[in-house]
Design a protein around this motif. Structure first.
Motif, PDB file in Angstrom:
ATOM      1  N   ASN A 163      -7.750 -22.504 -25.389  1.00  0.00           N
ATOM      2  CA  ASN A 163      -6.823 -21.441 -25.796  1.00  0.00           C
ATOM      3  C   ASN A 163      -5.352 -21.786 -25.575  1.00  0.00           C
ATOM      4  N   LEU A 164      -5.102 -22.969 -25.021  1.00  0.00           N
ATOM      5  CA  LEU A 164      -3.708 -23.409 -24.823  1.00  0.00           C
ATOM      6  C   LEU A 164      -3.287 -24.357 -25.940  1.00  0.00           C
ATOM      7  N   LYS A 165      -2.000 -24.325 -26.268  1.00  0.00           N
ATOM      8  CA  LYS A 165      -1.440 -25.347 -27.161  1.00  0.00           C
ATOM      9  C   LYS A 165      -1.401 -26.680 -26.410  1.00  0.00           C
ATOM     10  N   PRO A 166      -1.349 -27.811 -27.119  1.00  0.00           N
ATOM     11  CA  PRO A 166      -1.068 -29.075 -26.426  1.00  0.00           C
ATOM     12  C   PRO A 166       0.249 -28.915 -25.651  1.00  0.00           C
ATOM     13  N   GLY A 167       0.267 -29.367 -24.429  1.00  0.00           N
ATOM     14  CA  GLY A 167       1.472 -29.205 -23.610  1.00  0.00           C
ATOM     15  C   GLY A 167       1.549 -27.855 -22.918  1.00  0.00           C
ATOM     16  N   GLY A 168       0.521 -27.027 -23.126  1.00  0.00           N
ATOM     17  CA  GLY A 168       0.514 -25.704 -22.487  1.00  0.00           C
ATOM     18  C   GLY A 168       0.230 -25.808 -20.995  1.00  0.00           C
ATOM     19  N   VAL A 169       0.574 -24.770 -20.272  1.00  0.00           N
ATOM     20  CA  VAL A 169       0.448 -24.796 -18.807  1.00  0.00           C
ATOM     21  C   VAL A 169      -0.380 -23.593 -18.354  1.00  0.00           C
ATOM     22  N   TYR A 170      -1.261 -23.879 -17.426  1.00  0.00           N
ATOM     23  CA  TYR A 170      -2.226 -22.889 -16.922  1.00  0.00           C
ATOM     24  C   TYR A 170      -1.824 -22.489 -15.502  1.00  0.00           C
ATOM     25  N   PHE A 171      -1.747 -21.189 -15.249  1.00  0.00           N
ATOM     26  CA  PHE A 171      -1.350 -20.669 -13.931  1.00  0.00           C
ATOM     27  C   PHE A 171      -2.487 -19.832 -13.347  1.00  0.00           C
ATOM     28  N   LEU A 172      -2.896 -20.216 -12.147  1.00  0.00           N
ATOM     29  CA  LEU A 172      -3.912 -19.465 -11.415  1.00  0.00           C
ATOM     30  C   LEU A 172      -3.365 -19.186 -10.019  1.00  0.00           C
ATOM     31  N   ASP A 173      -3.967 -18.236  -9.339  1.00  0.00           N
ATOM     32  CA  ASP A 173      -3.620 -18.087  -7.921  1.00  0.00           C
ATOM     33  C   ASP A 173      -4.907 -18.092  -7.105  1.00  0.00           C
ATOM     34  N   SER A 174      -4.728 -18.214  -5.813  1.00  0.00           N
ATOM     35  CA  SER A 174      -5.882 -18.303  -4.939  1.00  0.00           C
ATOM     36  C   SER A 174      -5.479 -17.796  -3.550  1.00  0.00           C
ATOM     37  N   GLU A 238     -11.841 -27.517  -4.811  1.00  0.00           N
ATOM     38  CA  GLU A 238     -12.869 -27.236  -5.828  1.00  0.00           C
ATOM     39  C   GLU A 238     -12.208 -26.826  -7.147  1.00  0.00           C
ATOM     40  N   ILE A 239     -11.207 -25.973  -7.048  1.00  0.00           N
ATOM     41  CA  ILE A 239     -10.540 -25.464  -8.260  1.00  0.00           C
ATOM     42  C   ILE A 239      -9.837 -26.612  -8.986  1.00  0.00           C
ATOM     43  N   GLN A 240      -9.130 -27.447  -8.228  1.00  0.00           N
ATOM     44  CA  GLN A 240      -8.412 -28.556  -8.878  1.00  0.00           C
ATOM     45  C   GLN A 240      -9.376 -29.560  -9.511  1.00  0.00           C
ATOM     46  N   GLU A 241     -10.487 -29.814  -8.833  1.00  0.00           N
ATOM     47  CA  GLU A 241     -11.467 -30.754  -9.399  1.00  0.00           C
ATOM     48  C   GLU A 241     -12.056 -30.211 -10.694  1.00  0.00           C
ATOM     49  N   LEU A 242     -12.337 -28.914 -10.718  1.00  0.00           N
ATOM     50  CA  LEU A 242     -12.907 -28.325 -11.935  1.00  0.00           C
ATOM     51  C   LEU A 242     -11.881 -28.289 -13.072  1.00  0.00           C
ATOM     52  N   LEU A 243     -10.626 -28.103 -12.735  1.00  0.00           N
ATOM     53  CA  LEU A 243      -9.578 -28.135 -13.774  1.00  0.00           C
ATOM     54  C   LEU A 243      -9.538 -29.516 -14.431  1.00  0.00           C
ATOM     55  N   LEU A 244      -9.602 -30.553 -13.596  1.00  0.00           N
ATOM     56  CA  LEU A 244      -9.615 -31.923 -14.140  1.00  0.00           C
ATOM     57  C   LEU A 244     -10.837 -32.131 -15.030  1.00  0.00           C
ATOM     58  N   GLU A 245     -11.964 -31.613 -14.567  1.00  0.00           N
ATOM     59  CA  GLU A 245     -13.200 -31.776 -15.333  1.00  0.00           C
ATOM     60  C   GLU A 245     -13.111 -31.058 -16.682  1.00  0.00           C
ATOM     61  N   ALA A 246     -12.376 -29.976 -16.728  1.00  0.00           N
ATOM     62  CA  ALA A 246     -12.228 -29.223 -17.983  1.00  0.00           C
ATOM     63  C   ALA A 246     -11.225 -29.888 -18.936  1.00  0.00           C
ATOM     64  N   GLY A 247     -10.514 -30.912 -18.464  1.00  0.00           N
ATOM     65  CA  GLY A 247      -9.586 -31.629 -19.338  1.00  0.00           C
ATOM     66  C   GLY A 247      -8.126 -31.494 -18.952  1.00  0.00           C
ATOM     67  N   PHE A 248      -7.831 -30.610 -17.993  1.00  0.00           N
ATOM     68  CA  PHE A 248      -6.436 -30.429 -17.574  1.00  0.00           C
ATOM     69  C   PHE A 248      -5.948 -31.665 -16.817  1.00  0.00           C
ATOM     70  N   VAL A 249      -4.624 -31.837 -16.813  1.00  0.00           N
ATOM     71  CA  VAL A 249      -4.023 -32.924 -16.039  1.00  0.00           C
ATOM     72  C   VAL A 249      -3.004 -32.339 -15.066  1.00  0.00           C
ATOM     73  N   PRO A 251      -3.050 -31.159 -11.990  1.00  0.00           N
ATOM     74  CA  PRO A 251      -3.196 -29.905 -11.243  1.00  0.00           C
ATOM     75  C   PRO A 251      -2.420 -30.015  -9.937  1.00  0.00           C
ATOM     76  N   ALA A 252      -1.740 -28.972  -9.563  1.00  0.00           N
ATOM     77  CA  ALA A 252      -0.946 -29.013  -8.326  1.00  0.00           C
ATOM     78  C   ALA A 252      -0.963 -27.637  -7.685  1.00  0.00           C
ATOM     79  N   VAL A 253      -0.827 -27.661  -6.370  1.00  0.00           N
ATOM     80  CA  VAL A 253      -0.791 -26.415  -5.603  1.00  0.00           C
ATOM     81  C   VAL A 253       0.649 -26.107  -5.224  1.00  0.00           C
ATOM     82  N   TYR A 254       1.033 -24.861  -5.426  1.00  0.00           N
ATOM     83  CA  TYR A 254       2.362 -24.385  -5.038  1.00  0.00           C
ATOM     84  C   TYR A 254       2.166 -23.489  -3.823  1.00  0.00           C
ATOM     85  N   TRP A 255       2.666 -23.946  -2.709  1.00  0.00           N
ATOM     86  CA  TRP A 255       2.449 -23.311  -1.393  1.00  0.00           C
ATOM     87  C   TRP A 255       3.682 -22.494  -1.029  1.00  0.00           C
ATOM     88  N   GLU A 256       3.463 -21.367  -0.381  1.00  0.00           N
ATOM     89  CA  GLU A 256       4.580 -20.468  -0.078  1.00  0.00           C
ATOM     90  C   GLU A 256       5.349 -20.927   1.161  1.00  0.00           C
TER      91      GLU A 256
END
Ligand code: SAM
Length: 301
Positions: A163-174, A238-249, A251-256
């Protein structure tokens, strides 16, 4: 960095800790609306939009236009997105007609006709293919924890990728931290009410967790189980590994970051090392490979 016990795992807002009456006087259970209290307790769409813009620009050198808000609920963030920039378009996706109807009446009604034309409410499953590929997909307040198995979460991540365009960015929280594995209830005093985050069950064998949100009022009345979440407490690796498996590149964590007194400061930065503290929330950001489309190249408001 010291993310402390004072921080609620389920709340992104920095709470007002003063016990002031709400603008209309003290709230009561009878006179309160659970969606309104939820938004006041755990949503801060303008800060999230600023974060999305900052990360997208850092990664892509331009600003995004088309937002797909998966699990949009009341569509609060989607409505703010179309107000934020004239070129912005929102697609809010949720299964719950009643919640979206509440959001249309509360937030949709405040949009002018032109903004409304850029806000699309979709009753559907987040795993469905959308009508328009997005520059950004946001799935916030841990909603994707609903997918309890590895296969189930991977299926959803693959749908987000599509559902993302090429170059699109995915935002999740945890959320996480040692307290998140404990059966306990945390409280925060907000504007005229108290927000309670209740972990009723945690199963260390499969990671399932049962959480409730309750609200308590100054007259002692309560809205018990205003919201219930039966989901899996996924970990950041786990989340980052699954993102890679889905095709994303990338993946990074933004810490407060933290203030001098050890509270979260609301500023999330890309980090490789976090702190093993009692409670934290973090964003996970990943990219779909490719160059952003021309539609996403606008850099001015
Ligand atoms: C925790 S609420 C999140 C609301 C909002 N995103 C926020 O940031 O607070 C989860 C929402 O996900 C919706 N939902 C659950 N499963 C879904 C699915 N498979 N597809 C679309 N929406 C779903 C529920 O109806 C609910 O409104």
């Amino acid at each position: 960095m010291a993310n402390t016990k004072n921080r609620s795992q389920a709340a992104k807002k920095r709470p007002s800790r003063t016990k002031k009456p709400a603008r209309g006087g003290w709230r009561t259970a009878k006179g309160s609306d659970r969606h309104e209290l939820y938004e006041l307790s755990v949503q801060e769409p303008r800060a999230e939009i600023a974060f999305i813009d900052r990360c997208f620009r850092e990664r892509r050198g331009c600003l995004p236009s088309v937002l797909r808000e998966d699990f949009c609920g009341t569509g609060y963030a989607s409505c703010e997105w179309v107000k934020h920039r004239k070129s912005n378009v929102s697609w809010g996706i949720d299964l719950c007609t009643k919640t979206m109807a509440w959001g249309k009446a509360r937030h949709g009604a405040k949009l002018n006709a032109e903004q409304r034309s850029r806000m699309h409410w979709v009753k559907g499953d987040v795993r469905d293919r959308g009508a328009e590929p997005a520059d950004v997909i946001a799935a916030l307040n841990f909603s994707y924890f609903i997918f309890k198995t590895r296969a189930g979460l991977l299926e959803y991540f693959k749908a987000a990728f599509a559902n993302l365009k090429p170059g699109g960015v995915y935002f999740l929280d945890s959320y996480g931290g040692s307290d998140s594995f404990l059966v306990q209830t945390e409280e925060r005093d907000l504007d005229g009410f108290t927000y309670l985050w209740d972990t009723e069950k945690y199963n260390p064998i499969n990671g399932d967790v049962l959480n409730h949100i309750h609200f308590r009022f100054p007259d002692g009345t309560e809205l018990r189980k205003a919201f219930t979440y039966d989901w899996r407490l996924w970990t950041l690796p786990e989340i980052q590994e699954l993102l890679l498996e889905a095709g994303f590149v990338k993946p990074a964590v933004y810490w407060e970051g933290t203030t001098d007194d050890g509270e979260g400061d609301g500023v999330f930065r890309r980090k490789a090392v976090g702190e093993a503290c009692e409670g934290w929330i973090a964003y996970i950001v990943a990219e779909k490979p490719g160059a952003p489309s021309r539609a996403g190249r606008r850099t001015k408001r």
